[in-house]
Design a protein around this motif. Structure first.
Motif, PDB file in Angstrom:
ATOM      1  N   PHE A 209       0.824  -1.201   0.000  1.00  0.00           N
ATOM      2  CA  PHE A 209       0.000   0.000   0.000  1.00  0.00           C
ATOM      3  C   PHE A 209       0.867   1.263   0.000  1.00  0.00           C
ATOM      4  O   PHE A 209       0.582   2.243  -0.705  1.00  0.00           O
ATOM      5  N   GLY A 210       1.917   1.250   0.817  1.00  0.00           N
ATOM      6  CA  GLY A 210       2.794   2.414   0.905  1.00  0.00           C
ATOM      7  C   GLY A 210       3.452   2.732  -0.417  1.00  0.00           C
ATOM      8  O   GLY A 210       3.551   3.905  -0.814  1.00  0.00           O
ATOM      9  N   GLU A 211       3.934   1.707  -1.114  1.00  0.00           N
ATOM     10  CA  GLU A 211       4.570   1.930  -2.406  1.00  0.00           C
ATOM     11  C   GLU A 211       3.558   2.428  -3.432  1.00  0.00           C
ATOM     12  O   GLU A 211       3.859   3.306  -4.265  1.00  0.00           O
ATOM     13  N   ALA A 212       2.338   1.862  -3.385  1.00  0.00           N
ATOM     14  CA  ALA A 212       1.305   2.327  -4.309  1.00  0.00           C
ATOM     15  C   ALA A 212       0.966   3.792  -4.050  1.00  0.00           C
ATOM     16  O   ALA A 212       0.805   4.596  -4.994  1.00  0.00           O
ATOM     17  N   LEU A 213       0.867   4.176  -2.764  1.00  0.00           N
ATOM     18  CA  LEU A 213       0.585   5.578  -2.435  1.00  0.00           C
ATOM     19  C   LEU A 213       1.738   6.488  -2.831  1.00  0.00           C
ATOM     20  O   LEU A 213       1.520   7.613  -3.318  1.00  0.00           O
ATOM     21  N   ARG A 214       2.959   6.055  -2.642  1.00  0.00           N
ATOM     22  CA  ARG A 214       4.106   6.877  -3.003  1.00  0.00           C
ATOM     23  C   ARG A 214       4.136   7.141  -4.505  1.00  0.00           C
ATOM     24  O   ARG A 214       4.493   8.237  -4.943  1.00  0.00           O
ATOM     25  N   ARG A 215       3.772   6.116  -5.276  1.00  0.00           N
ATOM     26  CA  ARG A 215       3.739   6.321  -6.727  1.00  0.00           C
ATOM     27  C   ARG A 215       2.595   7.262  -7.118  1.00  0.00           C
ATOM     28  O   ARG A 215       2.737   8.126  -7.987  1.00  0.00           O
ATOM     29  N   LYS A 216       1.444   7.063  -6.444  1.00  0.00           N
ATOM     30  CA  LYS A 216       0.278   7.867  -6.810  1.00  0.00           C
ATOM     31  C   LYS A 216       0.476   9.343  -6.488  1.00  0.00           C
ATOM     32  O   LYS A 216       0.027  10.229  -7.248  1.00  0.00           O
ATOM     33  N   TYR A 217       1.142   9.609  -5.363  1.00  0.00           N
ATOM     34  CA  TYR A 217       1.308  10.996  -4.925  1.00  0.00           C
ATOM     35  C   TYR A 217       2.771  11.423  -4.991  1.00  0.00           C
ATOM     36  O   TYR A 217       3.261  12.182  -4.147  1.00  0.00           O
ATOM     37  N   ALA A 218       3.483  10.941  -6.007  1.00  0.00           N
ATOM     38  CA  ALA A 218       4.907  11.254  -6.135  1.00  0.00           C
ATOM     39  C   ALA A 218       5.140  12.742  -6.298  1.00  0.00           C
ATOM     40  O   ALA A 218       6.177  13.278  -5.871  1.00  0.00           O
ATOM     41  N   ASN A 219       4.212  13.477  -6.902  1.00  0.00           N
ATOM     42  CA  ASN A 219       4.393  14.911  -7.148  1.00  0.00           C
ATOM     43  C   ASN A 219       3.601  15.777  -6.179  1.00  0.00           C
ATOM     44  O   ASN A 219       3.507  16.999  -6.373  1.00  0.00           O
ATOM     45  N   ALA A 220       3.018  15.164  -5.164  1.00  0.00           N
ATOM     46  CA  ALA A 220       2.222  15.932  -4.202  1.00  0.00           C
ATOM     47  C   ALA A 220       3.140  16.702  -3.262  1.00  0.00           C
ATOM     48  O   ALA A 220       4.304  16.343  -3.057  1.00  0.00           O
TER      49      ALA A 220
END
Length: 610
Positions: free
Chosen positions: A254-265
């Motif tokens: 989940f953490g890796e998926a979130l990091r990819r999703k919000y990489a530019n946040a």
């Protein structure tokens, strides 16, 4: 007062054991007594009639024949009781009963023999009287050690027979017969004393033997208890490790998926720090996995020539930054030597020693060097040393530092100082490699760990090392941030925990894969039939109902009519489970699974389908 307070505490533990030892000693002495009956039977049946016949021929007294018959009957009675003793089971359980029977049979035999001198004595025949005295004293001399196991029976038999002989001799009335009477009495006392000494020796010998056996049995029980405790600890750690790995595995995905999703946040840095913490926890659990794998004996040893220059260069690249952050020097001196070793295991072994040296060194530095030496038998060796100028290790802790979770100077279990497992892994690697590990250290004087290695007589081509150590995986398989895409790849994910299938689906979908999930073997079978386009499968090892991913994979291939490349993911770290996974030949990944390892595994499986 102190003596009184100690007695109740010690009595319950010591008295039962003492009573049991005493009972067993008595039982063994009784068994020895009855064993002598059979041994004495034949000599008595031969000697008594012969001597009786000789005296009967001299005196022609019918009483002598009657005495011989009664004596033989008494011996037959003893033999009958002996056979009863041997025929009945559990005779050792009631030695007191058989002691009483031994005593009264000895008394009966003593009374029958005591009558013998009176039937064969003649004051006018000194020659035959001397033979009579010689015969009976010889018999008493033999009976004393033979019956010594039963002290009471021996004393009664010898006393009745011996003193009856003395009284018979004294009845002759002359000075010669009085002297023979006194001699007979003194000899009887000496024989009885000798029998008592024999009894004490037998009893003490039996006691020592039984106590030794009891101690050996108690030691075996304690060893068994320790083994069971160790096995229980291993089972507990394996179960705890599995239960911890499950949610951590989902958290990592989940953490890796979130990091990819919000990489530019704007808050992307917080996600990076979160993943760093998760990966640090992963590393701790993987260290525990290393212990389990080494204990399982599933780590192969592939000996080959290893260039220490190349090995030291890899170690320098790994640990130099860590040493410089602590303002320590880190030096390597290989001398261009080659050794015969497993490069993977040797790098891990020396790396753990270097990491441990850096951790416990505050000023100065660490030196890793190799130098030649000769063994005790003159064979050439390479001595590899890791020296540091650190805190040192007190001599009383030289053995303990290789135990799991033992750390010097870390009573509060500060996690920043590690888990205390590094040197225990070193110990296992040394044992696995068949090497000798030395340690020289004292408190405040630094430490030197040394390994004795076999020099390599042959040196492979320079490209050999590239296949002997783990090569860096290609960027697309190791770093999700580098734009890896899994477009067009159809992946089946089988896991009985919804959180893990959801996390796996979210992560793989973010890389362009099409994911089909299944919660068990039944839904997985339906999935492969409904989706023939599936390319690979990621299957959990434990699927419930005692079915495993290893069992399910061939059924999936059979259901779809063609092979389905698969990898098994497990949180089990028990030696038996690891051995089973290794024996299966399947691709295995251990939870918690980092995204780069997952992607690398998927790409390898997808390449196998092409």
């Amino acid at each position: 007062m102190p003596a009184k307070s100690m007695t109740p505490a010690t009595a319950p533990s010591s008295l039962p054991m003492e009573a049991e030892v005493q009972r067993q000693v008595r039982a063994h002495l009784v068994a020895q007594f009855y064993a002598t009956v059979k041994q004495q039977f034949l000599p008595v049946f031969v000697i008594t009639p012969l001597w009786g016949s000789m005296f009967y021929m001299e005196y022609r007294r019918p009483a002598i024949l009657w005495w011989v018959g009664i004596t033989m009957a008494a011996q037959i009675l003893r033999l009958t009781l002996n056979l009863r003793y041997r025929a009945q089971p559990h005779t050792h359980a009631d030695p007191q009963r058989w002691e009483k029977q031994a005593w009264w049979t000895a008394v009966v035999s003593g009374l029958t023999y005591a009558a013998g001198p009176w039937t064969m004595f003649d004051s006018q025949n000194q020659t035959f009287n001397a033979l009579l005295m010689l015969w009976f004293l010889g018999m008493i001399a033999g009976a004393a050690p033979a019956l010594a196991s039963m002290r009471k029976a021996m004393v009664w038999f010898c006393s009745i027979t011996g003193f009856s002989l003395a009284l018979c001799m004294a009845s002759g009335g002359t000075g010669l017969y009085l002297g023979q009477a006194i001699g007979s009495a003194v000899a009887t006392v000496v024989f009885i004393w000798f029998g008592l000494q024999t009894h004490r020796l037998q009893a003490s010998s039996l006691r020592l033997g039984l106590e030794k056996n009891a101690l050996a049995e108690d030691l075996e029980r304690q060893v068994q208890i320790a083994r069971e405790a160790s096995a229980e600890k291993s089972r507990f750690l394996a179960a705890a490790s599995h239960d911890l790995r499950q949610p951590l595995h989902a958290l990592t995905l989940f953490g890796e998926a979130l990091r990819r999703k919000y990489a530019n946040a704007p808050d992307a840095a917080d996600l990076d720090r979160l993943m760093q913490s998760v990966l640090a926890l992963n590393a701790s659990l993987n260290t525990m996995l290393d212990i389990s794998r080494l204990d399982a004996g599933v780590v192969p040893v592939n000996l080959r020539p290893v260039d220490l220059n190349t090995l030291f260069a890899a170690l320098r690249q790994t640990y130099l930054a860590r040493a410089e952050s602590r303002q320590l020097s880190l030096r390597f001196r290989s001398g261009g030597r080659w050794v015969l070793a497993d490069p993977h295991l040797l790098e891990r072994l020396v790396g753990n020693l270097v990491e441990n040296a850096i951790k416990y060194t505050e000023t100065g530095g660490v030196l890793v060097c190799a130098r030649p030496q000769r063994g005790p038998d003159g064979t050439p060796q390479v001595r590899l040393e890791v020296r540091d100028s650190g805190l040192g290790i007190p001599k009383e802790h030289h053995t303990k530092v290789f135990d799991e979770f033992f750390q010097l100077g870390n009573p509060g279990r500060d996690r920043s100082q590690g888990l205390g497992i590094g040197l225990s892994i070193v110990k296992r690697l040394v044992q696995l490699h068949g090497l000798h590990l030395g340690l020289r250290s004292a408190s405040g004087c630094g430490s030197t760990f040394s390994l004795l290695l076999t020099p390599s007589a042959t040196r492979p081509p320079t490209t050999e090392w590239a296949t002997s150590v783990p090569s860096a995986p290609p960027p697309l398989a190791t770093d999700p941030a580098h734009g890896v895409r899994l477009e067009g790849l159809n992946v089946l994910v089988v896991d009985d925990e919804v959180a893990i299938t959801t996390a796996m689906s979210a992560l793989l979908s973010s890389f362009g894969a099409r994911v089909v999930t299944a919660s068990g073997s039944g839904s997985a079978m339906q999935a492969v039939q409904a989706h023939p386009e599936l390319d690979i499968a990621i299957i959990d090892f434990r699927l419930g109902a005692q079915e495993t991913g290893i069992d399910l994979a061939p059924r999936l291939a059979e259901a779809r009519g063609k092979p389905l490349p698969f990898a098994v993911i497990t949180g089990d770290t028990g030696p038996a489970e690891i051995q089973r996974l290794r024996d299966s030949g399947a691709t295995v990944c251990f939870k918690p699974l980092e995204a780069n390892i997952l992607l690398d595994t998927i790409i390898q499986l997808s390449n196998a389908t092409r």
